[in-house]
Write an enzyme that holds these catalytic residues in place. Structure first.
Site, short mmCIF file in Angstrom:
data_model
loop_
_atom_site.label_atom_id
_atom_site.label_comp_id
_atom_site.label_asym_id
_atom_site.label_seq_id
_atom_site.Cartn_x
_atom_site.Cartn_y
_atom_site.Cartn_z
N TYR A 147 0.84 -1.21 0.00
CA TYR A 147 0.00 0.00 0.00
C TYR A 147 0.87 1.25 0.00
O TYR A 147 0.74 2.12 -0.86
CB TYR A 147 -0.89 -0.03 1.24
N ASN A 176 -6.29 9.14 8.68
CA ASN A 176 -7.38 8.25 9.11
C ASN A 176 -8.73 8.97 9.10
O ASN A 176 -8.88 10.02 9.72
CB ASN A 176 -7.12 7.71 10.52
N GLY A 207 -1.27 -4.26 20.47
CA GLY A 207 -0.13 -3.73 21.22
C GLY A 207 -0.61 -3.23 22.58
O GLY A 207 -1.60 -3.74 23.13
N GLY A 209 -1.78 -0.21 23.07
CA GLY A 209 -2.81 0.82 22.88
C GLY A 209 -2.28 2.23 23.05
O GLY A 209 -3.04 3.19 23.09
N THR A 212 -0.77 6.26 18.50
CA THR A 212 -1.78 7.31 18.30
C THR A 212 -2.28 7.35 16.85
O THR A 212 -1.58 6.94 15.92
CB THR A 212 -1.21 8.71 18.63
N PRO A 274 2.42 2.01 12.48
CA PRO A 274 2.99 3.31 12.90
C PRO A 274 2.63 3.64 14.35
O PRO A 274 1.50 3.43 14.78
CB PRO A 274 2.35 4.30 11.93
N ARG A 277 0.67 9.25 14.67
CA ARG A 277 0.28 9.88 13.41
C ARG A 277 -0.57 11.10 13.72
O ARG A 277 -1.58 11.02 14.40
CB ARG A 277 -0.51 8.88 12.56
N1 UDP Z 1 -6.13 -1.19 15.95
C1 UDP Z 1 -6.48 -1.78 17.16
N2 UDP Z 1 -7.52 -2.67 17.15
C2 UDP Z 1 -8.23 -2.98 16.04
C3 UDP Z 1 -7.87 -2.37 14.80
C4 UDP Z 1 -6.80 -1.48 14.80
O1 UDP Z 1 -5.88 -1.52 18.21
O2 UDP Z 1 -9.16 -3.79 16.12
C5 UDP Z 1 -5.03 -0.20 15.96
C6 UDP Z 1 -3.95 -0.48 14.91
O3 UDP Z 1 -2.95 -1.33 15.45
C7 UDP Z 1 -3.45 0.91 14.60
C8 UDP Z 1 -4.66 1.81 14.82
O4 UDP Z 1 -5.58 1.04 15.59
O5 UDP Z 1 -2.44 1.28 15.52
C9 UDP Z 1 -5.33 2.22 13.52
O6 UDP Z 1 -5.49 1.08 12.73
P1 UDP Z 1 -6.35 1.07 11.40
O7 UDP Z 1 -6.35 -0.34 10.90
O8 UDP Z 1 -7.65 1.72 11.63
O9 UDP Z 1 -5.58 2.02 10.39
P2 UDP Z 1 -4.05 2.41 10.13
O10 UDP Z 1 -3.91 3.78 10.67
O11 UDP Z 1 -3.13 1.45 10.86
O12 UDP Z 1 -3.88 2.31 8.66
#
Ligand code: UDP
Length: 315
Positions: A147, A176, A207, A209, A212, A274, A277
Site C-alpha cells: 500500500y 485516518n 499492542g 494501545g 496514536t 505506525p 500519526r
Molecule cells: N487497531 C487496534 N484494534 C483494532 C484495529 C486497529 O488496536 O481492532 C489499531 C492499529 O494497530 C493501529 C490503529 O488502531 O495502531 C489504527 O489502525 P487502522 O487499521 O484503523 O488504520 P491504520 O492507521 O493502521 O492504517
C-alpha cells in the site's frame, strides 16, 4: 459539470459521489466492487445524473469513456490494512497502472485530476507531527509496503504528468477517516470497535494501545477534497484532523458515548504499525481555508448510529 470518481462505491468515494450529485453534476462512477459496496450508492440508484460502471480501473479502456470530464478523482484502492493485505497485487496495480490510466484520461479531457494518497506515505514517522515536507520512513519490503509504496508511486507518477505534460493535478494525503459507509468488516479500528461493542465482544486493542491516530470525520474530509479540487495547487496537501488520540483514549471515548463499560482484549501489534500519526494541516488551512469541524465525540455518535441502523436493516 462532469465528474468521474473511481472507487465511487467505496467509503470516501461514495460520499464524494453524493456531494457532486447534490451539486447537480453528472457523475460517473467506476468501481469493481472488490472492497466497495453497491449499498453505499443505493440511495442514488435512480438518479438520472449517476452512471455506474462495474469495472476494474486497470482494465478500463479510456478511449470508450467520454472526453469531457471536468474533474477526475482517482480513489479506487483497497484502503484498510486488512483489505490491502488481502488484495496486495490489486492494490499495487490500481495505484500504479490505474493511476496512469486516469492521468491519461484527465490529460485528454483537460480535467483537474485528484489522486487520493495517504498518510501511509510517511510510514512509521520519526517526528510527532507530519508536514508535507517530511519524506517519511517506510519499510519498502514490509507487509504494509504493498500500500505505502504503491501510494508513493501514485504520487510520483502524478507529479510526472504534471511536470512533463502540464496535467492539472492535485494530491490529497488523507489521514485516518471514519464515518457512515465504512464496511463493518474492513478491519479498521473504528468499525472494529463499534461492531465489537454492538455484538457484546471485547474491544481488540493491538499492542499496548499507546500508539496514536488522528481521526477525521468523513464530512470534514469530503469538504477538504472538494476545496482541493477547486484550487490550483499541485503539491501534496495533508487532509486530516490534527486532534491526536491514543487507541486507549479512543476506547475511553467509545465507552463514554455508548454509556456502558467495555472490556478490552489485547492482541499483538501488527508488524510496522505506525506508533504515532498526526497531520500538520497548516498548508490546507492556508491554501484552502480548511480545517475539520466535527469533534470525535460527535463523529463517533453519528458512526455508532449508522452501524446500529445497519444491524436493524439486516434483522
Ligand atoms: N487497531 C487496534 N484494534 C483494532 C484495529 C486497529 O488496536 O481492532 C489499531 C492499529 O494497530 C493501529 C490503529 O488502531 O495502531 C489504527 O489502525 P487502522 O487499521 O484503523 O488504520 P491504520 O492507521 O493502521 O492504517
Amino acid at each position: 459539470m462532469k465528474v468521474l470518481v473511481t472507487g465511487g462505491a467505496g467509503f470516501i468515494g461514495s460520499h464524494l459521489v453524493a456531494y457532486y450529485l447534490s451539486q447537480n453534476a453528472l457523475v460517473w462512477c467506476v468501481d469493481n466492487l472488490l472492497t466497495g459496496r453497491p449499498e453505499n450508492l443505493a440511495e442514488y440508484r435512480s438518479s438520472q445524473n449517476l452512471r455506474f460502471l462495474e469495472k476494474d480501473v486497470t482494465s478500463l479502456s479510456i478511449e470508450k469513456l467520454p472526453n469531457d470530464f471536468n474533474l477526475v478523482f482517482h480513489l479506487a484502492s483497497p484502503a484498510s490494512p486488512v483489505d490491502y493485505q488481502r488484495y496486495p497485487l490489486e492494490t499495487m496495480r490500481v495505484n500504479s497502472l490505474g493511476t496512469e490510466k486516469m492521468l491519461r484520461l484527465a490529460l485528454k479531457c483537460e480535467a483537474r485530476f485528484l489522486y487520493s494518497s495517504t498518510s501511509e506515505v510517511y510510514g512509521d514517522p520519526e517526528i510527532p507531527v507530519q508536514p508535507e515536507t517530511y519524506w517519511g520512513r517506510v519499510n519498502p519490503v514490509g507487509p504494509r509496503s504493498v500500500y505505502d509504496e504503491a501510494k508513493r508511486y501514485g504520487e510520483a507518477i502524478t507529479m510526472l504528468f504534471h511536470r512533463y505534460w502540464k496535467a492539472n493535478t492535485a494530491i490529497a494525503r488523507i489521514f485516518n477517516t471514519y464515518g457512515p459507509g465504512m464496511k463493518p468488516d474492513d478491519g479498521r479500528v473504528i468499525p472494529n470497535f463499534i461492531n465489537q461493542l454492538l455484538t457484546g465482544k471485547p474491544l481488540t486493542v493491538y499492542g499496548d494501545g499507546q500508539q496514536t491516530r488522528s481521526l477525521c470525520y468523513i464530512d470534514d474530509l469530503v469538504e477538504g477534497i472538494v476545496l482541493l479540487a477547486k484550487s490550483d495547487e499541485h503539491q501534496p496537501v495533508n487532509l486530516g484532523n490534527p486532534e491526536e488520540f491514543t487507541i486507549l483514549q479512543l476506547v475511553a471515548e467509545i465507552e463514554k458515548i455508548a454509556k456502558m463499560p467495555v472490556s478490552i482484549e489485547y492482541r499483538p501489534l501488527p508488524e510496522d504499525d505506525p506508533k504515532r500519526r498526526k497531520p500538520d494541516i497548516s498548508r490546507a488551512k492556508q491554501l484552502l481555508g480548511w480545517e475539520p469541524k466535527v469533534s470525535l465525540k460527535v463523529g463517533l455518535s453519528k458512526t455508532l448510529d449508522y452501524f446500529q441502523s445497519q444491524i436493524h436493516l439486516k434483522k
